[in-house]
Write a protein that holds these residues in place. Structure first.
Motif, PDB file in Angstrom:
ATOM      1  N   MET A 128     -17.168 -32.610  16.051  1.00 33.14           N
ATOM      2  CA  MET A 128     -18.135 -33.584  15.531  1.00 33.14           C
ATOM      3  C   MET A 128     -19.121 -32.919  14.579  1.00 33.14           C
ATOM      4  O   MET A 128     -19.569 -33.525  13.598  1.00 33.14           O
ATOM      5  CB  MET A 128     -18.862 -34.271  16.680  1.00 33.14           C
ATOM      6  CG  MET A 128     -17.980 -35.213  17.481  1.00 33.14           C
ATOM      7  SD  MET A 128     -17.452 -36.648  16.516  1.00 33.14           S
ATOM      8  CE  MET A 128     -18.899 -37.695  16.670  1.00 33.14           C
ATOM      9  N   TYR A 129     -19.477 -31.664  14.857  1.00 35.69           N
ATOM     10  CA  TYR A 129     -20.356 -30.927  13.948  1.00 35.69           C
ATOM     11  C   TYR A 129     -19.684 -30.776  12.579  1.00 35.69           C
ATOM     12  O   TYR A 129     -20.311 -31.026  11.533  1.00 35.69           O
ATOM     13  CB  TYR A 129     -20.692 -29.563  14.545  1.00 35.69           C
ATOM     14  CG  TYR A 129     -21.690 -28.756  13.743  1.00 35.69           C
ATOM     15  CD1 TYR A 129     -23.051 -28.809  14.044  1.00 35.69           C
ATOM     16  CD2 TYR A 129     -21.281 -27.942  12.689  1.00 35.69           C
ATOM     17  CE1 TYR A 129     -23.973 -28.071  13.311  1.00 35.69           C
ATOM     18  CE2 TYR A 129     -22.195 -27.208  11.950  1.00 35.69           C
ATOM     19  CZ  TYR A 129     -23.536 -27.274  12.263  1.00 35.69           C
ATOM     20  OH  TYR A 129     -24.444 -26.548  11.538  1.00 35.69           O
ATOM     21  N   ARG A 130     -18.413 -30.378  12.605  1.00 32.90           N
ATOM     22  CA  ARG A 130     -17.695 -30.191  11.339  1.00 32.90           C
ATOM     23  C   ARG A 130     -17.545 -31.525  10.606  1.00 32.90           C
ATOM     24  O   ARG A 130     -17.662 -31.586   9.370  1.00 32.90           O
ATOM     25  CB  ARG A 130     -16.316 -29.582  11.629  1.00 32.90           C
ATOM     26  CG  ARG A 130     -16.347 -28.164  12.179  1.00 32.90           C
ATOM     27  CD  ARG A 130     -16.777 -27.170  11.108  1.00 32.90           C
ATOM     28  NE  ARG A 130     -15.882 -27.198   9.962  1.00 32.90           N
ATOM     29  CZ  ARG A 130     -14.774 -26.461   9.862  1.00 32.90           C
ATOM     30  NH1 ARG A 130     -14.429 -25.646  10.850  1.00 32.90           N
ATOM     31  NH2 ARG A 130     -14.015 -26.532   8.787  1.00 32.90           N
ATOM     32  N   LEU A 131     -17.286 -32.582  11.352  1.00 30.75           N
ATOM     33  CA  LEU A 131     -17.163 -33.902  10.751  1.00 30.75           C
ATOM     34  C   LEU A 131     -18.465 -34.314  10.075  1.00 30.75           C
ATOM     35  O   LEU A 131     -18.472 -34.811   8.938  1.00 30.75           O
ATOM     36  CB  LEU A 131     -16.782 -34.907  11.839  1.00 30.75           C
ATOM     37  CG  LEU A 131     -16.351 -36.301  11.398  1.00 30.75           C
ATOM     38  CD1 LEU A 131     -15.051 -36.237  10.591  1.00 30.75           C
ATOM     39  CD2 LEU A 131     -16.152 -37.184  12.624  1.00 30.75           C
ATOM     40  N   LEU A 132     -19.573 -34.080  10.754  1.00 30.13           N
ATOM     41  CA  LEU A 132     -20.879 -34.432  10.200  1.00 30.13           C
ATOM     42  C   LEU A 132     -21.181 -33.607   8.958  1.00 30.13           C
ATOM     43  O   LEU A 132     -21.703 -34.139   7.957  1.00 30.13           O
ATOM     44  CB  LEU A 132     -21.947 -34.238  11.267  1.00 30.13           C
ATOM     45  CG  LEU A 132     -23.359 -34.746  10.966  1.00 30.13           C
ATOM     46  CD1 LEU A 132     -23.349 -36.212  10.588  1.00 30.13           C
ATOM     47  CD2 LEU A 132     -24.264 -34.504  12.169  1.00 30.13           C
ATOM     48  N   GLU A 133     -20.863 -32.335   9.009  1.00 35.96           N
ATOM     49  CA  GLU A 133     -21.040 -31.495   7.809  1.00 35.96           C
ATOM     50  C   GLU A 133     -20.266 -32.078   6.625  1.00 35.96           C
ATOM     51  O   GLU A 133     -20.770 -32.094   5.485  1.00 35.96           O
ATOM     52  CB  GLU A 133     -20.548 -30.079   8.093  1.00 35.96           C
ATOM     53  CG  GLU A 133     -21.507 -29.196   8.846  1.00 35.96           C
ATOM     54  CD  GLU A 133     -21.030 -27.762   8.877  1.00 35.96           C
ATOM     55  OE1 GLU A 133     -21.854 -26.845   8.706  1.00 35.96           O
ATOM     56  OE2 GLU A 133     -19.808 -27.552   9.102  1.00 35.96           O
ATOM     57  N   GLY A 134     -19.049 -32.545   6.902  1.00 35.14           N
ATOM     58  CA  GLY A 134     -18.243 -33.123   5.825  1.00 35.14           C
ATOM     59  C   GLY A 134     -18.870 -34.387   5.257  1.00 35.14           C
ATOM     60  O   GLY A 134     -18.856 -34.598   4.033  1.00 35.14           O
ATOM     61  N   TYR A 135     -19.440 -35.222   6.099  1.00 31.85           N
ATOM     62  CA  TYR A 135     -20.094 -36.443   5.619  1.00 31.85           C
ATOM     63  C   TYR A 135     -21.306 -36.120   4.739  1.00 31.85           C
ATOM     64  O   TYR A 135     -21.615 -36.851   3.789  1.00 31.85           O
ATOM     65  CB  TYR A 135     -20.552 -37.301   6.796  1.00 31.85           C
ATOM     66  CG  TYR A 135     -19.440 -37.956   7.572  1.00 31.85           C
ATOM     67  CD1 TYR A 135     -18.209 -38.247   6.982  1.00 31.85           C
ATOM     68  CD2 TYR A 135     -19.620 -38.295   8.910  1.00 31.85           C
ATOM     69  CE1 TYR A 135     -17.189 -38.845   7.703  1.00 31.85           C
ATOM     70  CE2 TYR A 135     -18.607 -38.903   9.645  1.00 31.85           C
ATOM     71  CZ  TYR A 135     -17.395 -39.172   9.033  1.00 31.85           C
ATOM     72  OH  TYR A 135     -16.394 -39.771   9.749  1.00 31.85           O
ATOM     73  N   LEU A 136     -22.003 -35.035   5.063  1.00 30.93           N
ATOM     74  CA  LEU A 136     -23.220 -34.690   4.326  1.00 30.93           C
ATOM     75  C   LEU A 136     -22.948 -33.852   3.080  1.00 30.93           C
ATOM     76  O   LEU A 136     -23.832 -33.704   2.220  1.00 30.93           O
ATOM     77  CB  LEU A 136     -24.184 -33.922   5.244  1.00 30.93           C
ATOM     78  CG  LEU A 136     -24.611 -34.632   6.532  1.00 30.93           C
ATOM     79  CD1 LEU A 136     -25.561 -33.740   7.336  1.00 30.93           C
ATOM     80  CD2 LEU A 136     -25.265 -35.974   6.226  1.00 30.93           C
ATOM     81  N   ALA A 137     -21.749 -33.298   2.969  1.00 29.42           N
ATOM     82  CA  ALA A 137     -21.411 -32.435   1.828  1.00 29.42           C
ATOM     83  C   ALA A 137     -21.575 -33.199   0.516  1.00 29.42           C
ATOM     84  O   ALA A 137     -21.228 -34.382   0.410  1.00 29.42           O
ATOM     85  CB  ALA A 137     -19.982 -31.925   1.963  1.00 29.42           C
ATOM     86  N   GLY A 138     -22.150 -32.521  -0.479  1.00 26.84           N
ATOM     87  CA  GLY A 138     -22.319 -33.126  -1.796  1.00 26.84           C
ATOM     88  C   GLY A 138     -23.513 -34.044  -1.906  1.00 26.84           C
ATOM     89  O   GLY A 138     -23.706 -34.662  -2.964  1.00 26.84           O
ATOM     90  N   THR A 139     -24.311 -34.150  -0.848  1.00 21.90           N
ATOM     91  CA  THR A 139     -25.514 -34.979  -0.882  1.00 21.90           C
ATOM     92  C   THR A 139     -26.733 -34.069  -0.729  1.00 21.90           C
ATOM     93  O   THR A 139     -26.617 -32.867  -0.485  1.00 21.90           O
ATOM     94  CB  THR A 139     -25.513 -36.010   0.268  1.00 21.90           C
ATOM     95  OG1 THR A 139     -25.818 -35.346   1.510  1.00 21.90           O
ATOM     96  CG2 THR A 139     -24.152 -36.689   0.387  1.00 21.90           C
ATOM     97  N   ARG A 140     -27.921 -34.662  -0.817  1.00 28.10           N
ATOM     98  CA  ARG A 140     -29.128 -33.852  -0.658  1.00 28.10           C
ATOM     99  C   ARG A 140     -29.316 -33.398   0.788  1.00 28.10           C
ATOM    100  O   ARG A 140     -30.200 -32.588   1.073  1.00 28.10           O
ATOM    101  CB  ARG A 140     -30.362 -34.604  -1.145  1.00 28.10           C
ATOM    102  CG  ARG A 140     -30.792 -35.810  -0.309  1.00 28.10           C
ATOM    103  CD  ARG A 140     -31.984 -36.490  -0.962  1.00 28.10           C
ATOM    104  NE  ARG A 140     -32.418 -37.683  -0.263  1.00 28.10           N
ATOM    105  CZ  ARG A 140     -33.450 -37.735   0.587  1.00 28.10           C
ATOM    106  NH1 ARG A 140     -34.142 -36.634   0.842  1.00 28.10           N
ATOM    107  NH2 ARG A 140     -33.789 -38.874   1.154  1.00 28.10           N
ATOM    108  N   PHE A 141     -28.460 -33.881   1.685  1.00 28.80           N
ATOM    109  CA  PHE A 141     -28.559 -33.505   3.096  1.00 28.80           C
ATOM    110  C   PHE A 141     -27.594 -32.385   3.476  1.00 28.80           C
ATOM    111  O   PHE A 141     -27.545 -31.976   4.637  1.00 28.80           O
ATOM    112  CB  PHE A 141     -28.292 -34.726   3.980  1.00 28.80           C
ATOM    113  CG  PHE A 141     -29.171 -35.891   3.666  1.00 28.80           C
ATOM    114  CD1 PHE A 141     -30.553 -35.788   3.779  1.00 28.80           C
ATOM    115  CD2 PHE A 141     -28.628 -37.090   3.221  1.00 28.80           C
ATOM    116  CE1 PHE A 141     -31.378 -36.867   3.485  1.00 28.80           C
ATOM    117  CE2 PHE A 141     -29.432 -38.174   2.912  1.00 28.80           C
ATOM    118  CZ  PHE A 141     -30.822 -38.054   3.041  1.00 28.80           C
ATOM    119  N   ALA A 142     -26.835 -31.879   2.510  1.00 27.77           N
ATOM    120  CA  ALA A 142     -25.922 -30.779   2.792  1.00 27.77           C
ATOM    121  C   ALA A 142     -26.711 -29.567   3.284  1.00 27.77           C
ATOM    122  O   ALA A 142     -27.769 -29.231   2.732  1.00 27.77           O
ATOM    123  CB  ALA A 142     -25.118 -30.425   1.543  1.00 27.77           C
ATOM    124  N   GLY A 143     -26.224 -28.928   4.318  1.00 25.83           N
ATOM    125  CA  GLY A 143     -26.887 -27.743   4.855  1.00 25.83           C
ATOM    126  C   GLY A 143     -28.160 -28.025   5.628  1.00 25.83           C
ATOM    127  O   GLY A 143     -28.953 -27.110   5.869  1.00 25.83           O
TER     128      GLY A 143
END
Length: 412
Positions: A128-143
């Motif tokens: 679920m952590y990896r999934l959430l990282e993928g959803y946030l990738a490319g947005t201002r919430f990445a990282g």
């Protein structure tokens, strides 16, 4: 349960506001099989599709859930906004985060439930952590993902009045079972027979088990018993000269107890425990009192443990090979800080400050050669100025004897 959840959510709002996080997110799916330990404190029932339960720094509470999970959350009235989705959670989740986290935040902080030290604050699976990282990738919430350990641990450990009331009920049910054990256990009974007797009482009353049923209760009698998290023997029987020991925890209305008691089994004509057993009893009871006397908010857990550990060693016994105390709540072992030594296996948990509203055990024991394990476990509530006993420490080691009628004889 709704009122309890409302109170816990109000507590969570304050914790998020006091943290350095912009939002706290509990991210789950298929919770019947892999539920986050924090979930029962913030929502009633389970969730099926990917779900994000979010509390913002300004106090707004928003649940992003699958379409068929939305109506029960709306009906509960505990979330300010319920955002349903059908095809996927990514877009509605990003839209909610964009509304809750100001656009001028150059380094957003989204607190999620992972922890290196506290298993009850570590509910976010790696997938679920990896999934959430993928959803946030490319947005201002990445990282932006950070640990919510301080929020989740404090929410679980600092009990409301209702939670303490439920723990008291669990304690009362446990003490009643101990009283029944005093009338059932006698020379000739096996550990397994006593274990089965206790489980029958638990099941008859519709109670839950504070830890895995297979190891609850722990029953020990005499020097050959499997001490620790062992299983009851079908061949070891209660016998004169033994110490019989039991560790039991039951759940009432979602909250647990965790108590240890022991008895001495006298030989015919013996009026009380022999000196070496009395001495062990006094040392164990004294060490628990030593820990209770220093337990107070602000003290680090290892300091409380040290008071009891120093006492038992000064009495001539070896150090116990565990922590003096752990937190109790929805389970007998409820995560958070512990009253324990600064050993590697405990991570940071012994260095966390004690807080008012936490419920701890105070437990330790010693082996008495030829007699068995003598252990006690009490439960206390941390108050503003110290601690309050939730259990009542026995004034003396009780005797396990039987009258012809089958009723236990009083100690003389």
């Amino acid at each position: 349960m709704d009122d309890l959840i409302r109170r816990k959510l109000a507590q969570a709002v304050d914790l998020v506001a006091a943290s350095d996080a912009d939002v706290w997110m509990t991210f789950v799916r298929e919770t019947a099989e892999a539920g986050d330990p924090i979930l029962p404190l913030i929502v009633e029932g389970g969730l099926t599709w990917q779900s994000a339960l979010i509390i913002a720094r300004d106090g707004r509470r928003v649940a992003v859930v699958g379409n068929f999970d939305a109506d029960p959350l709306r009906a509960a009235g505990t979330w300010d906004e319920v955002v349903p989705y059908v095809q996927g959670i990514r877009e509605p989740l990003l839209e909610v985060l964009a509304r809750l986290i100001p656009a001028d935040r150059t380094h957003p902080r989204i607190a999620v439930n992972y922890s290196l030290d506290d298993p009850k604050a570590d509910g976010l699976t790696h997938g679920m952590y990896r999934l959430l990282e993928g959803y946030l990738a490319g947005t201002r919430f990445a990282g932006s993902l950070v640990s919510a350990e301080s929020i989740a641990s404090t929410l679980r450990s600092c009990k409301t009045r209702e939670e303490v009331a439920r723990i008291r009920k669990a304690i009362a049910a446990t003490e009643e079972i101990f009283a029944q054990v005093s009338g059932f256990a006698r020379p000739g009974r096996t550990e397994r027979e006593i274990y089965d007797f206790v489980q029958a009482r638990i099941d008859e009353q519709g109670l839950g088990y504070g830890w895995d049923r297979a190891g609850n209760p722990i029953v020990n009698t005499g020097p050959d018993s499997m001490v620790g998290h062992g299983l009851p023997s079908e061949t070891i029987t209660v016998a004169p000269g033994h110490i019989m020991h039991m560790d039991l925890g039951v759940i009432v209305a979602g909250y647990s107890s965790d108590i240890q008691r022991c008895w001495y089994v006298p030989h015919p004509g013996e009026m009380g425990p022999p000196p070496e057993v009395e001495r062990a009893w006094a040392a164990v009871a004294g060490a628990i009192q030593a820990g209770a006397q220093v337990l107070a908010p602000g003290l680090e857990g290892w300091q409380v443990d040290q008071a009891a550990r120093s006492y038992i060693v000064a009495q001539g016994y070896v150090e116990y090979m565990h922590a003096l105390g752990h937190q109790v709540g929805r389970r007998a072992h409820d995560g958070g800080g512990i009253l324990g030594p600064r050993w590697e296996r405990y991570g940071r948990t012994p260095t966390l400050p004690v807080q008012a509203g936490q419920v701890y055990t105070l437990e330790l024991g010693v082996m008495v050669p030829g007699r068995g394990y003598l252990g006690l476990e009490e439960m206390v509530l941390v108050t503003g100025g110290g601690c309050e006993w939730l259990t009542q420490p026995p004034p003396a080691l009780p005797l396990l004897t039987q009258r012809p009628s089958g009723k236990p004889a009083p100690r003389t």
